[in-house]
Design a protein around this motif. Structure first.
Motif, PDB file in Angstrom:
ATOM      1  N   LEU A 149      -5.256 -23.005  63.930  1.00 10.01           N
ATOM      2  CA  LEU A 149      -5.780 -21.658  63.694  1.00 10.01           C
ATOM      3  C   LEU A 149      -4.935 -20.908  62.670  1.00 10.01           C
ATOM      4  O   LEU A 149      -5.454 -20.134  61.874  1.00 10.01           O
ATOM      5  N   ARG A 150      -3.628 -21.117  62.741  1.00  7.81           N
ATOM      6  CA  ARG A 150      -2.710 -20.518  61.777  1.00  7.81           C
ATOM      7  C   ARG A 150      -1.554 -21.493  61.586  1.00  7.81           C
ATOM      8  O   ARG A 150      -0.916 -21.910  62.549  1.00  7.81           O
ATOM      9  N   LYS A 151      -1.314 -21.835  60.326  1.00  7.83           N
ATOM     10  CA  LYS A 151      -0.220 -22.749  60.019  1.00  7.83           C
ATOM     11  C   LYS A 151       1.119 -22.057  60.261  1.00  7.83           C
ATOM     12  O   LYS A 151       1.231 -20.837  60.103  1.00  7.83           O
ATOM     13  N   ALA A 152       2.123 -22.838  60.608  1.00  9.36           N
ATOM     14  CA  ALA A 152       3.478 -22.315  60.769  1.00  9.36           C
ATOM     15  C   ALA A 152       4.084 -22.124  59.384  1.00  9.36           C
ATOM     16  O   ALA A 152       3.979 -23.005  58.521  1.00  9.36           O
ATOM     17  N   ASP A 153       4.708 -20.964  59.162  1.00 12.98           N
ATOM     18  CA  ASP A 153       5.436 -20.728  57.916  1.00 12.98           C
ATOM     19  C   ASP A 153       6.796 -21.397  58.039  1.00 12.98           C
ATOM     20  O   ASP A 153       7.528 -21.144  59.003  1.00 12.98           O
ATOM     21  N   VAL A 154       7.122 -22.264  57.086  1.00 12.19           N
ATOM     22  CA  VAL A 154       8.359 -23.027  57.171  1.00 12.19           C
ATOM     23  C   VAL A 154       9.092 -23.046  55.828  1.00 12.19           C
ATOM     24  O   VAL A 154       8.502 -22.825  54.770  1.00 12.19           O
ATOM     25  N   VAL A 155      10.389 -23.319  55.915  1.00 14.82           N
ATOM     26  CA  VAL A 155      11.215 -23.592  54.745  1.00 14.82           C
ATOM     27  C   VAL A 155      11.305 -25.111  54.657  1.00 14.82           C
ATOM     28  O   VAL A 155      11.582 -25.771  55.656  1.00 14.82           O
ATOM     29  N   VAL A 156      11.047 -25.641  53.458  1.00 15.04           N
ATOM     30  CA  VAL A 156      10.986 -27.092  53.273  1.00 15.04           C
ATOM     31  C   VAL A 156      12.129 -27.540  52.382  1.00 15.04           C
ATOM     32  O   VAL A 156      12.456 -26.882  51.391  1.00 15.04           O
ATOM     33  N   GLY A 157      12.721 -28.669  52.739  1.00 17.42           N
ATOM     34  CA  GLY A 157      13.804 -29.242  51.946  1.00 17.42           C
ATOM     35  C   GLY A 157      13.273 -29.899  50.689  1.00 17.42           C
ATOM     36  O   GLY A 157      12.162 -30.388  50.647  1.00 17.42           O
ATOM     37  N   GLU A 158      14.129 -29.865  49.672  1.00 15.51           N
ATOM     38  CA  GLU A 158      13.781 -30.524  48.412  1.00 15.51           C
ATOM     39  C   GLU A 158      14.969 -31.388  47.999  1.00 15.51           C
ATOM     40  O   GLU A 158      16.111 -31.092  48.363  1.00 15.51           O
ATOM     41  N   ALA A 159      14.686 -32.405  47.255  1.00 19.42           N
ATOM     42  CA  ALA A 159      15.745 -33.304  46.804  1.00 19.42           C
ATOM     43  C   ALA A 159      16.688 -32.541  45.875  1.00 19.42           C
ATOM     44  O   ALA A 159      16.249 -31.635  45.153  1.00 19.42           O
ATOM     45  N   PRO A 160      17.965 -32.883  45.850  1.00 17.81           N
ATOM     46  CA  PRO A 160      18.914 -32.174  44.979  1.00 17.81           C
ATOM     47  C   PRO A 160      18.481 -32.145  43.518  1.00 17.81           C
ATOM     48  O   PRO A 160      18.663 -31.151  42.844  1.00 17.81           O
ATOM     49  N   ALA A 161      17.853 -33.211  43.022  1.00 14.76           N
ATOM     50  CA  ALA A 161      17.397 -33.227  41.624  1.00 14.76           C
ATOM     51  C   ALA A 161      16.334 -32.158  41.395  1.00 14.76           C
ATOM     52  O   ALA A 161      16.322 -31.488  40.370  1.00 14.76           O
ATOM     53  N   GLN A 162      15.431 -31.982  42.349  1.00 13.79           N
ATOM     54  CA  GLN A 162      14.413 -30.945  42.228  1.00 13.79           C
ATOM     55  C   GLN A 162      15.041 -29.569  42.239  1.00 13.79           C
ATOM     56  O   GLN A 162      14.658 -28.683  41.477  1.00 13.79           O
ATOM     57  N   ALA A 163      16.030 -29.351  43.101  1.00 17.63           N
ATOM     58  CA  ALA A 163      16.685 -28.046  43.183  1.00 17.63           C
ATOM     59  C   ALA A 163      17.404 -27.732  41.877  1.00 17.63           C
ATOM     60  O   ALA A 163      17.346 -26.609  41.374  1.00 17.63           O
ATOM     61  N   ASP A 164      18.096 -28.726  41.286  1.00 17.42           N
ATOM     62  CA  ASP A 164      18.769 -28.515  40.026  1.00 17.42           C
ATOM     63  C   ASP A 164      17.801 -28.168  38.923  1.00 17.42           C
ATOM     64  O   ASP A 164      18.033 -27.267  38.119  1.00 17.42           O
ATOM     65  N   GLN A 165      16.645 -28.859  38.886  1.00 16.74           N
ATOM     66  CA  GLN A 165      15.646 -28.607  37.854  1.00 16.74           C
ATOM     67  C   GLN A 165      15.078 -27.202  38.025  1.00 16.74           C
ATOM     68  O   GLN A 165      14.867 -26.503  37.036  1.00 16.74           O
ATOM     69  N   GLN A 166      14.839 -26.754  39.270  1.00 14.11           N
ATOM     70  CA  GLN A 166      14.310 -25.406  39.487  1.00 14.11           C
ATOM     71  C   GLN A 166      15.308 -24.361  39.035  1.00 14.11           C
ATOM     72  O   GLN A 166      14.928 -23.340  38.459  1.00 14.11           O
ATOM     73  N   ARG A 167      16.583 -24.579  39.261  1.00 10.81           N
ATOM     74  CA  ARG A 167      17.609 -23.616  38.825  1.00 10.81           C
ATOM     75  C   ARG A 167      17.635 -23.542  37.291  1.00 10.81           C
ATOM     76  O   ARG A 167      17.787 -22.472  36.732  1.00 10.81           O
ATOM     77  N   LYS A 168      17.480 -24.681  36.627  1.00 13.50           N
ATOM     78  CA  LYS A 168      17.467 -24.695  35.157  1.00 13.50           C
ATOM     79  C   LYS A 168      16.223 -23.979  34.630  1.00 13.50           C
ATOM     80  O   LYS A 168      16.297 -23.260  33.633  1.00 13.50           O
ATOM     81  N   ASP A 169      15.079 -24.186  35.307  1.00 18.21           N
ATOM     82  CA  ASP A 169      13.825 -23.569  34.866  1.00 18.21           C
ATOM     83  C   ASP A 169      13.820 -22.072  35.166  1.00 18.21           C
ATOM     84  O   ASP A 169      13.174 -21.303  34.473  1.00 18.21           O
ATOM     85  N   GLY A 170      14.463 -21.663  36.221  1.00 19.85           N
ATOM     86  CA  GLY A 170      14.399 -20.284  36.707  1.00 19.85           C
ATOM     87  C   GLY A 170      15.400 -19.446  36.042  1.00 19.85           C
ATOM     88  O   GLY A 170      15.433 -18.423  35.563  1.00 19.85           O
TER      89      GLY A 170
END
Length: 170
Positions: A149-170
């Motif tokens: 009926l309603r999805k749970a709002d969650v924080v999802v883990g990401e691989a370190p390479a993805q996190a580094d790329q997001q920091r560079k893009d952001g």
């Protein structure tokens, strides 16, 4: 009239009565099937209308559950709180969950460490951690049987390479 023709006439009459009786039984059975089908359709329609009518009630209860849960968590860690207010808010949240359960909306069992499932979870953000894993539950989800009926709002883990790329893009 001879005895043979009388027996033949009686046999014919008996067969006509048997045929008429069977026809009436068949019609009666058909009517019962129609009544049963209409009853089931009516029951399903009423259930659907009830669920539709409950939607705005559930929405309000979801918000109340989220609000009391967030406030309880916020106050629990404050030194000036002696535990009474946060306990009260947790009790209110539990009561709201009980009311939701009586409408058919049960809490989804979601916990940190389980795999992210787009059918049950809504990712509110990602952060470094095991990729594709639920790191934290932000808001509870609710289900009715197999239907979410309603999805749970969650924080999802990401691989370190993805996190580094997001920091560079952001």
């Amino acid at each position: 009239m001879s005895d043979i023709s009388l027996v033949t006439a009686l046999d014919r009459l008996t067969e006509e009565i048997r045929t008429k009786f069977q026809h009436d039984v068949d019609r009666s059975n058909h009517r019962e099937q129609i009544i049963d089908r209409l009853f089931e359709e009516n029951k399903a329609l009423r259930h659907g209308l009830l669920q539709e009518a409950l939607t705005p009630v559930r929405t309000g209860l979801y918000r109340l559950y989220d609000l009391t849960g967030r406030e309880a968590a916020r106050l629990r860690d404050r030194p000036e709180d002696d535990g009474h207010v946060s306990s009260l808010l947790e009790a209110i949240a539990a009561e709201v969950a009980e009311v939701l359960a009586r409408t058919g909306a049960d809490l989804l069992d979601v916990a940190p460490g389980e795999p992210y499932d787009a059918a049950r979870h809504r990712a509110t953000r990602t952060q470094p951690g095991p990729a594709g894993q639920v790191l934290a539950v932000v808001a509870a989800g609710f289900h009715q049987g197999e239907r979410v009926l309603r999805k749970a709002d969650v924080v999802v883990g990401e691989a370190p390479a993805q996190a580094d790329q997001q920091r560079k893009d952001g």
